[in-house]
Design an enzyme around this catalytic site. Structure first.
Site, mmCIF file in Angstrom:
data_model
loop_
_atom_site.group_PDB
_atom_site.id
_atom_site.type_symbol
_atom_site.label_atom_id
_atom_site.label_comp_id
_atom_site.label_asym_id
_atom_site.label_seq_id
_atom_site.Cartn_x
_atom_site.Cartn_y
_atom_site.Cartn_z
ATOM 1 N N SER A 170 0.834 -1.199 0.000
ATOM 2 C CA SER A 170 0.000 0.000 0.000
ATOM 3 C C SER A 170 0.873 1.256 0.000
ATOM 4 C CB SER A 170 -0.959 -0.036 1.189
ATOM 5 O OG SER A 170 -1.956 0.943 1.076
ATOM 6 N N ASP A 197 -8.921 -4.437 -6.333
ATOM 7 C CA ASP A 197 -8.578 -3.537 -5.223
ATOM 8 C C ASP A 197 -9.660 -2.474 -5.058
ATOM 9 O OD1 ASP A 197 -7.389 -1.710 -3.437
ATOM 10 O OD2 ASP A 197 -5.382 -2.184 -4.172
ATOM 11 N N HIS A 247 -7.623 -5.114 -1.621
ATOM 12 C CA HIS A 247 -6.403 -4.433 -1.191
ATOM 13 C C HIS A 247 -5.533 -5.337 -0.310
ATOM 14 C CE1 HIS A 247 -3.868 -0.979 -0.778
ATOM 15 N NE2 HIS A 247 -3.966 -0.970 0.532
#
Length: 804
Positions: free
Chosen positions: A670, A743, A777
């Site tokens: 991330s 995502d 994610h």
């Protein structure tokens, strides 16, 4: 279960694989696989008085088949259209009960077979635990009698709706639950058969600023609106624990049903039209309606409008009533907050928020309870003459707690006023307890003169959790208990009796899995015996190392070295460095130690410590502070500080003689992936990089990202300089990009990795792009996770360990 065969899409310009191919799933080496395929420690729930512990056994991963189930993406939600629940929830597969007074196990009987258990909640009177069981076609509500372990299905022949959060709530008297049931049966064929549009979708800007983050899974058209309403709609039914039931409220898009402390009223919150195509459902209109306990409608207390236009900044809020809730220490009183600055943090005002209350029947004039200098952040009630008001301000990182007597005109007393970044002076959190009405209030001593605090006890030597006594009259604190912290990390789970220091704690060490202990003062009794699931990892050494950045900022990281490693004999090792940058407003506070050196290594799928088993030195949780003091924002010198952090860590490992500075891999997930790509573009310190699920072009997140409040148009230079996409020609070391192809995190669209890869490929660089099917994610399917670990291992072996 039917066998599924899937292929990952990989695109590469590397010495390993060229061009594009269908890549069969792979598994990592045995050293890593042995640490992945473990029996995880159960999740634990403890009853309010400590009589029972419920243990939920779970699987480590989902299967690809589970992840590939139908999914609707509406208004920021991901919905399983077959069972009206979240499409990516995690579940337990079985339950166990322990009587904590006797230490004996209670046999659970009558539980659902092939269970997928979620949303477990223990009643405040410690008699029952409620939970949901998710099947392919519906969600069920069950209760379990704690004394006997008997399980009973409450919703036989009915379907629970869990689309809008928790599907049930306990009544104040613990005799029943308010449950959301499915009302609209939506044929799957209607979901995928999209009607022809009657015209184009048109959005209009009317001249008012409406900055929004780059939300995903938004509604896009009228058909989406109809689908969202159908899946969000439910009717409320009250189920008694004795098996009785009665309808409480007709069809609506209900968020929650919260009973007043005296049980005479219920506050229903429900989503209303109009919906939005630019914000998620948390900004949709909401009705706050009060009903009598019988279900009879009393009045609509407030209707929050659609919120598409908010001032910019993290301290921005909507105007009108917000944070509406019951006052827990009173029978039936509603409290709420209203901004006095138009919700705009840019306005200079003395008072930011007012806190109000109104008693039943909720139609009288509001009574002002408190005012805040900063932005209101929370309330804790003790009794009629004592409450705590919390407020904070993001720009300065200031946080403040004030004691208020609502019955008096006396000046409120400031208890704490500090920087939230200063963890060494963190006073902890006030303990809460259930009152006679079953609602949380401040826990007081028997003489009502003292409160209690528990906290982490941060220090340069590491965390040492504590329990404190706080005298209300003069604010003096007395330490009742603090963890030893010499060889173990002991953390407070629940406090049952602060005066006698009777509490449930967990104790762990680098070699010992966390287990629960029942502590009474200085004595402690072990009540669980969870084994160490990582037997093969024992022998890997762990230490917290400390060093300085060239500008004097203190840094630290956790260093793992392979089992049997001898610095003299084996020499410097290839290094895996893993980090996540964090922003600070104070250099001294950025360097404060925030963890104990005695924590057990919990090895999750995203951890880099697996590679200690493959002969690497691992630098995990590496401090990467980004500091901006005074009027300077942290991101104004983001790149320079990234490089300085990396240089300090690499120099330290080289000086210790354990790390080979020419064979260092950087990695992150991330924002850590964003950091990785930036370091690959702006320095030559690393042999290779691994970036998972990141964002690399900040012009695609123009209204702020992470801790950046400014918009692209306010800080164009910062946005451009922080975007590694614009410096792709400088990424001249191998970069592995991994991303879930579904995502849903704001800003980290899968497109971000695809575009950075395309740039590197077009410029002749070395890169590999791996898109994991169905993953969001965070990753959850075993097949994808094993392959991800294989990809990382292959990359590090080729470009780091065996670098020529």
């Amino acid at each position: 279960m039917k066998k599924l065969f899937f292929f990952l899409v990989l695109v590469s310009v590397s010495g390993i694989i060229n061009a594009q191919l269908a890549q069969p799933y792979q598994s990592p080496p045995k050293e890593i696989l042995d640490l992945v395929d473990i029996q995880p420690t159960p999740m634990v729930r403890v009853s309010s008085k400590g009589s029972y512990m419920v243990l939920l056994e779970r699987y480590v991963f989902k299967t690809l088949e589970e992840l590939s189930e139908e999914e609707l993406r509406l208004a920021g939600l991901r919905i399983n259209p077959r069972n009206f629940g979240p499409s990516r929830a995690n579940y337990a597969h079985s339950l166990r009960i322990m009587n904590m007074n006797t230490g004996k196990a209670i046999t659970v009987n009558g539980a659902p077979s092939n269970a997928r258990i979620g949303s477990l909640s223990i009643s405040r009177d410690e008699k029952y635990a409620a939970f949901t069981n998710t099947t392919a076609e519906r969600i069920e509500l069950w209760i379990m009698e704690l004394v006997s372990g008997k399980c009973t299905l409450l919703t036989s022949g009915l379907a629970v709706n869990a689309v809008l959060g928790s599907p049930y709530s306990w009544s104040s008297d613990n005799k029943g639950l308010y449950c959301k049931l499915v009302t609209d049966q939506v044929p799957l064929s209607s979901i995928y058969r999209k009607p022809l549009p009657e015209g184009p979708v048109v959005q209009v800007s009317g001249g008012k600023k409406a900055p929004v983050r780059t939300f995903q899974d938004l509604l896009r058209n009228k058909n989406d609106e109809k689908l969202f309403e159908s899946f969000a709609a439910s009717e409320l039914v009250y189920f008694g624990v004795d098996g009785s039931r009665r309808k409480f409220a007709s069809r609506g898009m209900y968020y929650s049903a919260d009973e007043s402390p005296d049980g005479k009223f219920v506050l229903l919150t429900s989503i209303q039209y109009p919906f939005s195509y630019i914000v998620q459902l948390d900004r949709f209109p909401v009705s706050y309606a009060v009903h009598e306990a019988s279900g009879k409608f009393l009045n609509e207390f407030y209707r929050k409008p659609l919120i598409e236009e908010l001032p910019n900044g993290f301290d921005a809020v909507e105007t009108g009533k917000r944070d509406i809730e019951w006052r827990n220490d009173q029978n039936a009183t509603l409290v709420w907050v209203e901004a006095q600055d138009g919700g705009d943090p840019a306005k200079e005002v003395a008072i930011r928020d007012h806190v109000y209350q109104v008693e039943a029947p909720f139609t009288g004039a509001p009574q002002l309870l408190a005012t805040t200098e900063l932005r209101f952040s929370g309330l804790s009630f003790g009794n009629a003459s004592m409450m705590l008001v919390r407020e904070n301000w993001w720009k300065s990182r200031r946080t403040k707690t004030t004691m208020v007597d609502p019955t008096s005109k006396s000046k409120p007393k400031v208890i704490f006023d500090r920087s939230e970044e200063d963890v060494y002076n963190d006073p902890g959190n006030f303990l809460m307890d259930y009152n006679e009405n079953g609602h949380y209030v401040l826990r007081t001593s028997k003489d009502k003169k003292k409160l209690y605090l528990s906290g982490q006890g941060y220090s340069p030597a590491g965390n040492r959790p504590f329990l404190d006594e706080y005298t209300i009259a003069d604010g003096k604190r007395k330490r009742l208990w603090q963890a030893d912290g010499k060889t173990t990390y002991e953390n407070i789970a629940t406090v049952f009796d602060p005066e006698k220091q009777i509490m449930l704690t967990t104790v762990e060490s680098p070699e010992m899995n966390p287990n629960f202990y029942l502590r009474s003062g200085k004595s402690a009794k072990k009540i669980t015996n969870f084994p160490n699931p990582y037997a093969s990892f024992m022998g890997v050494t762990k230490q917290r190392i400390f060093y300085k950045r060239k500008d004097g900022v203190d840094l630290s990281a956790t260093l793992y070295l392979p089992k049997g490693y001898d610095k003299v004999k084996d020499g410097p090792l290839p290094v895996v460095m893993w980090a996540y940058p964090r922003e600070f407003k104070d250099k001294a506070q950025a360097g404060q130690v925030k963890e104990s050196p005695h924590r057990f290594a919990q090895i999750n799928y995203g951890s880099p410590v697996y590679w200690a088993m493959r002969g690497y030195a691992i630098l995990d949780n590496t401090d990467f502070p980004i500091v901006g003091e005074g009027k300077t924002e942290p991101n104004d010198s983001f790149i320079e500080q990234l490089v300085a952090n990396a240089e300090a860590a690499i120099n330290t490992l080289a000086e210790m003689g354990v790390g080979d500075r020419k064979r260092v891999a950087i990695g992150g997930h991330s924002y850590g992936a964003f950091m990785t790509a930036n370091r690959m573009a702006h320095c030559d310190l690393f042999a290779a990089g691994i970036a998972r699920s990141g964002a690399y072009n900040r012009t695609l997140t123009p209204f702020g990202f992470q801790a950046e409040e400014r918009t692209f148009w306010e800080a164009k230079k910062v946005y451009m300089e922080m975007s590694p996409f614009y410096f792709a020609e400088k990424i001249n070391e191998p970069l592995l990009l991994i991303h879930g192809d579904a995502d849903n995190n704001p800003g980290t669209f899968t497109l971000q990795s695809e575009r950075l890869f395309a740039a590197i490929k077009g410029l002749g660089g070395t890169a590999r792009l791996v898109l994991l099917p169905y993953e969001s994610h965070g990753y959850s399917a075993r097949e994808n996770i094993l392959h991800m670990l294989w990809e990382q291992d292959q990359w590090r072996e080729a470009y780091v360990k065996n670098k020529k």
